[in-house]
Design a protein around this motif. Structure first.
Motif, PDB file in Angstrom:
ATOM      1  N   LYS A 134       0.867  -1.172   0.000  1.00 33.61           N
ATOM      2  CA  LYS A 134       0.000   0.000   0.000  1.00 33.61           C
ATOM      3  C   LYS A 134       0.911   1.231   0.000  1.00 33.61           C
ATOM      4  N   PRO A 135       0.394   2.378  -0.484  1.00 33.02           N
ATOM      5  CA  PRO A 135       1.228   3.590  -0.505  1.00 33.02           C
ATOM      6  C   PRO A 135       1.779   3.907   0.884  1.00 33.02           C
ATOM      7  N   GLY A 136       3.036   4.326   0.926  1.00 37.05           N
ATOM      8  CA  GLY A 136       3.671   4.695   2.194  1.00 37.05           C
ATOM      9  C   GLY A 136       4.504   3.564   2.782  1.00 37.05           C
ATOM     10  N   GLN A 137       4.326   2.334   2.268  1.00 38.29           N
ATOM     11  CA  GLN A 137       5.060   1.207   2.854  1.00 38.29           C
ATOM     12  C   GLN A 137       6.445   1.060   2.224  1.00 38.29           C
ATOM     13  N   PHE A 138       7.276   0.260   2.894  1.00 37.87           N
ATOM     14  CA  PHE A 138       8.661   0.109   2.433  1.00 37.87           C
ATOM     15  C   PHE A 138       9.082  -1.355   2.468  1.00 37.87           C
ATOM     16  N   VAL A 139      10.239  -1.621   1.902  1.00 31.52           N
ATOM     17  CA  VAL A 139      10.827  -2.963   1.984  1.00 31.52           C
ATOM     18  C   VAL A 139      12.229  -2.835   2.580  1.00 31.52           C
ATOM     19  N   ILE A 140      12.750  -3.950   3.061  1.00 30.65           N
ATOM     20  CA  ILE A 140      14.159  -3.974   3.468  1.00 30.65           C
ATOM     21  C   ILE A 140      14.880  -4.877   2.477  1.00 30.65           C
ATOM     22  N   VAL A 141      15.905  -4.310   1.872  1.00 28.03           N
ATOM     23  CA  VAL A 141      16.621  -5.015   0.803  1.00 28.03           C
ATOM     24  C   VAL A 141      18.002  -5.425   1.309  1.00 28.03           C
ATOM     25  N   ARG A 142      18.376  -6.656   0.969  1.00 27.80           N
ATOM     26  CA  ARG A 142      19.735  -7.124   1.279  1.00 27.80           C
ATOM     27  C   ARG A 142      20.301  -7.751   0.016  1.00 27.80           C
ATOM     28  N   LEU A 143      21.441  -7.254  -0.405  1.00 20.78           N
ATOM     29  CA  LEU A 143      22.028  -7.711  -1.665  1.00 20.78           C
ATOM     30  C   LEU A 143      22.442  -9.180  -1.594  1.00 20.78           C
ATOM     31  N   ALA A 144      23.019  -9.574  -0.467  1.00 17.69           N
ATOM     32  CA  ALA A 144      23.533 -10.938  -0.317  1.00 17.69           C
ATOM     33  C   ALA A 144      23.677 -11.236   1.172  1.00 17.69           C
ATOM     34  N   PRO A 145      23.763 -12.509   1.563  1.00 19.17           N
ATOM     35  CA  PRO A 145      23.941 -12.825   2.978  1.00 19.17           C
ATOM     36  C   PRO A 145      25.149 -12.079   3.554  1.00 19.17           C
ATOM     37  N   GLY A 146      24.956 -11.524   4.752  1.00 19.16           N
ATOM     38  CA  GLY A 146      26.059 -10.797   5.395  1.00 19.16           C
ATOM     39  C   GLY A 146      26.103  -9.329   5.041  1.00 19.16           C
ATOM     40  N   GLU A 147      25.328  -8.931   4.040  1.00 18.26           N
ATOM     41  CA  GLU A 147      25.329  -7.517   3.644  1.00 18.26           C
ATOM     42  C   GLU A 147      24.363  -6.724   4.525  1.00 18.26           C
ATOM     43  N   GLU A 148      24.498  -5.390   4.464  1.00 18.72           N
ATOM     44  CA  GLU A 148      23.657  -4.490   5.264  1.00 18.72           C
ATOM     45  C   GLU A 148      22.204  -4.544   4.790  1.00 18.72           C
ATOM     46  N   ARG A 149      21.284  -4.348   5.741  1.00 16.10           N
ATOM     47  CA  ARG A 149      19.853  -4.302   5.410  1.00 16.10           C
ATOM     48  C   ARG A 149      19.492  -2.844   5.139  1.00 16.10           C
ATOM     49  N   ILE A 150      18.927  -2.573   3.974  1.00 12.10           N
ATOM     50  CA  ILE A 150      18.649  -1.192   3.569  1.00 12.10           C
ATOM     51  C   ILE A 150      17.135  -0.990   3.425  1.00 12.10           C
ATOM     52  N   PRO A 151      16.536  -0.089   4.234  1.00  9.54           N
ATOM     53  CA  PRO A 151      15.104   0.191   4.075  1.00  9.54           C
ATOM     54  C   PRO A 151      14.863   1.118   2.890  1.00  9.54           C
ATOM     55  N   LEU A 152      13.922   0.768   2.032  1.00  5.24           N
ATOM     56  CA  LEU A 152      13.630   1.581   0.842  1.00  5.24           C
ATOM     57  C   LEU A 152      12.119   1.661   0.640  1.00  5.24           C
ATOM     58  N   THR A 153      11.634   2.869   0.434  1.00  2.74           N
ATOM     59  CA  THR A 153      10.210   3.052   0.167  1.00  2.74           C
ATOM     60  C   THR A 153       9.846   2.380  -1.154  1.00  2.74           C
ATOM     61  N   ILE A 154       8.664   1.755  -1.185  1.00  2.00           N
ATOM     62  CA  ILE A 154       8.189   1.181  -2.454  1.00  2.00           C
ATOM     63  C   ILE A 154       7.647   2.351  -3.273  1.00  2.00           C
ATOM     64  N   GLY A 155       8.378   2.722  -4.306  1.00  2.00           N
ATOM     65  CA  GLY A 155       8.024   3.913  -5.094  1.00  2.00           C
ATOM     66  C   GLY A 155       6.778   3.689  -5.925  1.00  2.00           C
ATOM     67  N   ASP A 156       6.629   2.464  -6.416  1.00  2.00           N
ATOM     68  CA  ASP A 156       5.477   2.140  -7.247  1.00  2.00           C
ATOM     69  C   ASP A 156       5.402   0.611  -7.312  1.00  2.00           C
ATOM     70  N   ALA A 157       4.266   0.105  -7.787  1.00  2.00           N
ATOM     71  CA  ALA A 157       4.146  -1.350  -7.916  1.00  2.00           C
ATOM     72  C   ALA A 157       3.191  -1.673  -9.051  1.00  2.00           C
ATOM     73  N   ASP A 158       3.443  -2.795  -9.691  1.00  2.00           N
ATOM     74  CA  ASP A 158       2.559  -3.281 -10.742  1.00  2.00           C
ATOM     75  C   ASP A 158       2.184  -4.707 -10.342  1.00  2.00           C
ATOM     76  N   ALA A 159       0.961  -4.840  -9.775  1.00  2.00           N
ATOM     77  CA  ALA A 159       0.557  -6.145  -9.235  1.00  2.00           C
ATOM     78  C   ALA A 159       0.486  -7.188 -10.346  1.00  2.00           C
ATOM     79  N   GLN A 160       0.057  -6.772 -11.541  1.00  2.00           N
ATOM     80  CA  GLN A 160      -0.077  -7.737 -12.643  1.00  2.00           C
ATOM     81  C   GLN A 160       1.270  -8.246 -13.122  1.00  2.00           C
TER      82      GLN A 160
END
Ligand code: NAD
Length: 274
Positions: A29-55
């Protein structure tokens, strides 16, 4: 693994990445974010979901490459993959039809503002969007925001695009004109900007919402790293926010916490160049 569908440079150090994440795309939903990690052991980065295409099963992330981890993430080309995309996290934006709304985006905060403008436009609000940056190079998403807004105003500090000055200039003019004064204001950007917006709207009693980006680690309310003071109470931006009533936020406390690791960051930058 979460495949990178596209990776585009939007402005200096700012990438737009489309990621395959079907379940997040369906649920977000608008306003929500994800936490992204490139690979195991890497830093967890919070990023707002800018847009989404459910289909299509994709989400769009706007990523400013400012540290070692974000630089590694944006270096992942289309065809590559990210190890973890956890979410959607945080509370969704409270969307209503206020009538006239001002949406204010400072620098890279404009990327966080974009999904809010989209949702507010969808609810029938008449939106004046004000976006600003240090110079024209830092103005982002103007083409995407224009069709969603009744008016799009641009400011740059060096006068290379739009009017010269801060985003708060056009907002102040709106507030002074009873015919144009908004019923609600949404602001996302650097802390001093959000504090300035809150102080402008406070005397008018206009509902004002800001999206906060404190240091965040787990994103699920366990570590307490993202704690902020809201109306004298401790809240966690990850589960209680990231959006809060601007008139209740302790912006000075937030600034202090954001600068907690400045010395370590500077030392790392000097040692590694990122
Ligand atoms: P910046 O410092 O270049 O500022 C961008 C614009 O914000 C300025 O051009 C001006 O119009 C406005 N602004 C800045 N200070 C102001 C003040 N004191 N009064 C009124 N307006 C002011 O921003 P940037 O380098 O693009 O962004 C970096 C900052 O944004 C970082 O501090 C980052 O943490 C923050 N940020 C916040 C969010 C969020 O969710 N709130 C998201 C991304 C980034």
């Amino acid at each position: 693994m979460f495949n990178v569908i596209s990776n585009e440079l939007l402005a200096e150090n700012l990438h737009k990445m489309v990621i395959s994440a079907p379940r997040v795309a369906r649920a977000r939903k608008p306003g929500q974010f994800v936490i992204v990690r490139l690979a195991p052991g890497e830093e967890r980065i919070p990023l707002t979901i800018g847009d989404a295409d459910a289909q299509a099963g994709t989400i769009t992330l706007f990523i400013q490459a400012i540290g070692a981890s974000t630089q590694k993430i944006v270096a992942t080309p289309a065809g590559g993959a990210l190890r973890d995309v956890a979410g959607p996290l945080g509370k969704e934006t409270h969307i209503a039809n206020w009538g006239r709304v001002a949406c204010v985006g400072g620098g890279v905060g404009t990327a966080v503002l974009f999904p809010l403008v989209k949702a507010l436009a969808g609810a029938g609000n008449r939106i004046t969007t004000i976006i600003g940056g240090r110079s024209s190079r830092y103005i982002i998403l103007a083409d995407e925001l224009a069709p969603l807004s009744e008016r799009l105003l641009v400011t740059t500090e060096d006068g290379t695009l739009g009017s010269t000055g801060f985003v708060t200039g056009p907002l102040q003019e709106m507030l002074a004109d009873p015919e144009r004064a908004p019923q609600a204001v949404f602001a996302v950007g650097p802390v001093p900007m959000m504090k300035a917006v809150a102080e402008l709207t406070r005397p008018h009693g206009i509902e004002t919402v800001v999206s906060l980006n404190p240091i965040m680690i787990d994103g699920t309310g366990m570590c307490g790293g993202c704690r902020v003071q809201i109306g004298g109470a401790t809240k966690f931006a990850c589960v209680d926010g990231p959006e809060f009533d601007a008139h209740l936020v302790d912006f000075d406390g937030l600034s202090d916490r954001l600068s907690s690791y400045r010395k370590e960051e500077a030392a790392r930058h000097a040692a590694t160049g990122c």
